[in-house]
Design a protein around this motif. Structure first.
Motif, mmCIF file in Angstrom:
data_model
loop_
_atom_site.group_PDB
_atom_site.id
_atom_site.type_symbol
_atom_site.label_atom_id
_atom_site.label_comp_id
_atom_site.label_asym_id
_atom_site.label_seq_id
_atom_site.Cartn_x
_atom_site.Cartn_y
_atom_site.Cartn_z
ATOM 1 N N LYS A 1 10.107 2.720 -8.116
ATOM 2 C CA LYS A 1 10.979 3.850 -7.795
ATOM 3 C C LYS A 1 11.584 3.661 -6.411
ATOM 4 O O LYS A 1 12.797 3.803 -6.215
ATOM 5 N N HIS A 2 10.742 3.359 -5.411
ATOM 6 C CA HIS A 2 11.256 3.259 -4.044
ATOM 7 C C HIS A 2 12.146 2.040 -3.849
ATOM 8 O O HIS A 2 13.181 2.115 -3.197
ATOM 9 N N ALA B 1 -0.344 0.475 -4.125
ATOM 10 C CA ALA B 1 0.383 1.617 -4.685
ATOM 11 C C ALA B 1 0.691 1.351 -6.150
ATOM 12 O O ALA B 1 0.930 0.200 -6.543
ATOM 13 N N HIS C 1 7.309 8.699 8.157
ATOM 14 C CA HIS C 1 6.348 7.651 7.800
ATOM 15 C C HIS C 1 5.585 7.266 9.068
ATOM 16 O O HIS C 1 5.361 6.087 9.329
ATOM 17 N N LEU D 1 5.537 3.630 -8.640
ATOM 18 C CA LEU D 1 5.973 4.164 -7.349
ATOM 19 C C LEU D 1 6.701 3.080 -6.550
ATOM 20 O O LEU D 1 7.736 3.333 -5.921
ATOM 21 N N GLN E 1 -1.717 6.251 2.725
ATOM 22 C CA GLN E 1 -1.873 5.014 1.950
ATOM 23 C C GLN E 1 -3.328 4.824 1.497
ATOM 24 O O GLN E 1 -3.586 4.242 0.450
ATOM 25 N N ILE F 1 7.706 10.795 -12.010
ATOM 26 C CA ILE F 1 8.637 9.992 -11.205
ATOM 27 C C ILE F 1 9.965 9.848 -11.939
ATOM 28 O O ILE F 1 11.039 10.063 -11.362
ATOM 29 N N TYR G 1 0.809 -1.223 0.000
ATOM 30 C CA TYR G 1 0.000 0.000 0.000
ATOM 31 C C TYR G 1 0.841 1.271 0.000
ATOM 32 O O TYR G 1 0.279 2.362 -0.030
ATOM 33 N N GLY G 2 2.156 1.135 0.081
ATOM 34 C CA GLY G 2 2.914 2.378 0.109
ATOM 35 C C GLY G 2 4.411 2.155 0.070
ATOM 36 O O GLY G 2 4.907 1.022 -0.030
ATOM 37 N N THR G 3 5.126 3.274 0.181
ATOM 38 C CA THR G 3 6.577 3.244 -0.010
ATOM 39 C C THR G 3 7.311 2.653 1.182
ATOM 40 O O THR G 3 8.444 2.192 1.026
ATOM 41 N N THR G 4 6.705 2.674 2.359
ATOM 42 C CA THR G 4 7.361 2.049 3.512
ATOM 43 C C THR G 4 7.578 0.563 3.207
ATOM 44 O O THR G 4 8.621 -0.011 3.541
ATOM 45 N N ASN H 1 0.058 7.100 -0.935
ATOM 46 C CA ASN H 1 0.876 5.871 -0.922
ATOM 47 C C ASN H 1 2.310 6.101 -0.457
ATOM 48 O O ASN H 1 3.187 5.279 -0.721
ATOM 49 N N HIS H 2 2.552 7.183 0.250
ATOM 50 C CA HIS H 2 3.933 7.448 0.652
ATOM 51 C C HIS H 2 4.009 7.819 2.147
ATOM 52 O O HIS H 2 4.177 6.933 2.983
ATOM 53 N N TRP I 1 13.716 6.299 9.043
ATOM 54 C CA TRP I 1 12.617 6.679 8.162
ATOM 55 C C TRP I 1 12.052 8.063 8.445
ATOM 56 O O TRP I 1 10.842 8.211 8.647
ATOM 57 N N ASP J 1 9.990 0.202 -0.048
ATOM 58 C CA ASP J 1 11.408 0.476 0.223
ATOM 59 C C ASP J 1 12.192 -0.801 0.509
ATOM 60 O O ASP J 1 13.413 -0.844 0.296
ATOM 61 N N TYR J 2 11.502 -1.829 1.033
ATOM 62 C CA TYR J 2 12.233 -3.021 1.494
ATOM 63 C C TYR J 2 11.734 -4.327 0.915
ATOM 64 O O TYR J 2 12.419 -5.343 1.008
#
Lengths: 237, 237, 237, 237
Positions: free
Chosen positions: B216-217, B209, D96, B213, D105, D136, B113-116, D169-170, D26, B119-120
């Motif tokens: 990108k993350h 997401a 975050h 995006l 999100q 992006i 649902y998102g970049t958090t 979403n970020h 973060w 990111d991983y």
């Protein structure tokens, strides 16, 4: 009398706020001395940070005070009934811990949704019904114990395999072989209650864990074929 | 033997309660020694505050104890299978952390649902199915590892880009290049699980997401074109 | 003047962050001196960790400052009205505590779902309506007090049996026989609010606890027949 | 250069984990030096407990490093655009944080449900759309700043009255007159986000607080007629 047990019960009571299971004085722990048949319990309404081992009250299985300057917990008659009816119990805990109490308020059993639950509790956590007005008026605290005890007798479930129960619109009782074990189960109940709540939010159509998975986890920690933990510590705790 | 690694694994185990990922003994960390092909793992059922580095158990990739006074974690065969099947793994963590386990209990993958998350973790966190009764009876812990490993093989997903999996009605496994990395991912999984749960409560019709995006993350932290962090620390941790 | 009371009010104010009831300066405690008819209240907008006993402000029942270098809390007129209308109040607390405020924002009374609530509050926690634009423009803080006071007068409920109220889209006021008692009730309200929220999530068709159970718990802690706690501490706290 | 500001930014960065707003690395805080037109920002990917004041990086308003051994935060171009477009900003925070990010999100603005929100934020907290693939690819971090800035320009809303925005979403950006003020607003956003989430769970048909109540609270803390707090501290913080 029972100085060693008083110290253990005092320490077990202090574990309730340490595990975030109680606010103010909203909980109590007792433990049974099998030799005398007496049990030791927290005094009523005394803040945890003022408790001393010598404040603990000694009570017999009819709920009568045997020794102590203070009044025992108002829930003493519930403890007394449970010890009388189930000789295998060595310790009992009562709390209003947040998530387990919310299940009690909702009036629902907690289904077994996973192995965290199955590791310590065989089957759903029961929520017993409200007492009737007559039962409340006659002897509220005593009849709370009778209600829980009757549930186990009538359902045929084993109190050591289902180490606690919810009381509808009230709170939680857990128990175990001694005070520490009962506190351990109080922590398990609260964590299991929280996860069951979140689980149903994530998936409203969720069903309980398959029986074979519940069996596997319960019996790898309990009974003759347990293999969790170290020799001599085979109860999974 | 492997004294340095035992100390690292001991420290990584202590990080689990420090990050609020485990209650009591409900978790374990292991790490692989690539030279000997052995791995070091927490002993079964020992409270974190009593653990010492020398209590760590050395095990081979068939799950047999090589050295140590105590029994290794009951989940050792799962770790063994994962190290065998995925040579890139250097550390593995198992927990029953609250929110990730609630997703496991719900039987659902965790959507990105998102970049958090992105990111991983590249793509959703998978939740693998229940083992059958036969698989449980034959070798529960080993087959848990086989099930996870087969998921990655069959789906074609990369274990280093998806550093963990949920086991339905059970809990969470995460991994990484070493023990610390696996613990880091266990923290990420728990936080991502909590936010995904809250996100769906706020907007029941939420969708993942956008892929661009997520890409990108993930790729600003991983791979040849990463630019997050400092030179020589390009994995985003 | 009123140095002893200032110290007590200062200490009660520090209890708000200690019980996680306030963020930054979002709360205040006052207490009444019955002899002078003045009350002592926190100064406006001063961070809790910079507060000193001598910063407390003395105010009369019209809300006028009697003594103090700093401005009293902007909510002072609300406190003044409540003390004027209800001579039994000795302490008042205002917070924006998370769960109680969320109920206030939702515009709903908190139903009595269990004994944790019934032990301290007789019946639902009321949520009073929004002030009209005219009431806001005329005297916002004073009219907040008038609205709460009128609710109790019109409903016939007893302020000592219902020790607080929610203000729609705003926050929480609690009170008691002194500052400590009001803070105690603020903690109760927050915990009760959290559990009522979770209870409704677990069972959307939940109904309030049976009246006889509410009565039993309230009256075992309050009134002539109370038996909770120790002699001389018969208010259940 | 800018040693004093580096120390302030370092301290403000440490406030993020202290207020439970960030896990690991973060998040980041920056602050502008109005004389030079440079700003100071956290280095990328450095754990908070290893940060030293001299690690802070000095950057110009085009996002180019002016001084520092380490790479600046990967979000530096976003900060640079926001300072360029809104000269009134003196500090910016990116996190975050759990509940605010869950709203991001979910892709929804946070409605103003009460005075906790209205005390610091005039109107809903906006959630800006996803960047397109083209935006992006061209310059992700810079275009994130452009998107936020354009939102304020097009909507006519005042950045000082709406001190932050969610990115779909970020995560969350907040700002203020300096670094401390921006951190303060990050705490407000997280608490407001948590309460708005719980509020909607309690009452799915809830509507925003009446405009006159929002106005009353915002303007008793901000502007010419503010009366909250002490003389010379009239921003309600």
């Amino acid at each position: 009398m029972l100085e060693e047990l008083k110290k253990k019960v005092w320490q077990a009571n202090l574990q309730l706020p340490a595990h975030h299971l109680v606010t103010f004085t909203w909980g109590n722990v007792s433990a049974l001395d099998r030799e005398t048949g007496y049990f030791v319990i927290k005094p009523s309404g005394v803040p945890y940070d003022e408790l001393k081992p010598e404040d603990m009250v000694v009570v017999d299985l009819d709920g009568n005070k045997v020794e102590g300057d203070l009044n025992p917990s108002s829930d003493t008659p519930t403890h007394a009934v449970l010890y009388s009816r189930f000789p295998e119990l060595g310790g009992i805990v009562h709390t209003h811990s947040t998530f387990a109490t919310s299940w009690a308020q909702s009036g629902r059993d907690i289904p077994c949704y996973g192995t965290t639950h199955a590791d310590y509790i065989y089957g759903p956590i029961p929520c017993v019904r409200n007492l009737t007005k007559e039962e409340i008026d006659e002897a509220y605290e005593k009849n709370t114990g009778v209600l829980i005890a009757d549930y186990f007798k009538e359902s045929g479930r084993d109190v050591m395999a289902v180490p606690g129960a919810l009381c509808k619109n009230h709170g939680v009782f857990t128990w175990g072989k001694d005070a520490d074990d009962a506190v351990y189960n109080a922590v398990v109940f609260e964590e299991v209650a929280k996860m069951a709540y979140v689980t149903e939010q994530i998936n409203p159509r969720v069903t309980p864990a398959p029986q074979e998975l519940q069996d596997k986890h319960y019996y790898r920690k309990h009974g003759a074929n347990a293999y969790y933990g170290q020799e001599g510590h085979r109860d999974g705790k």
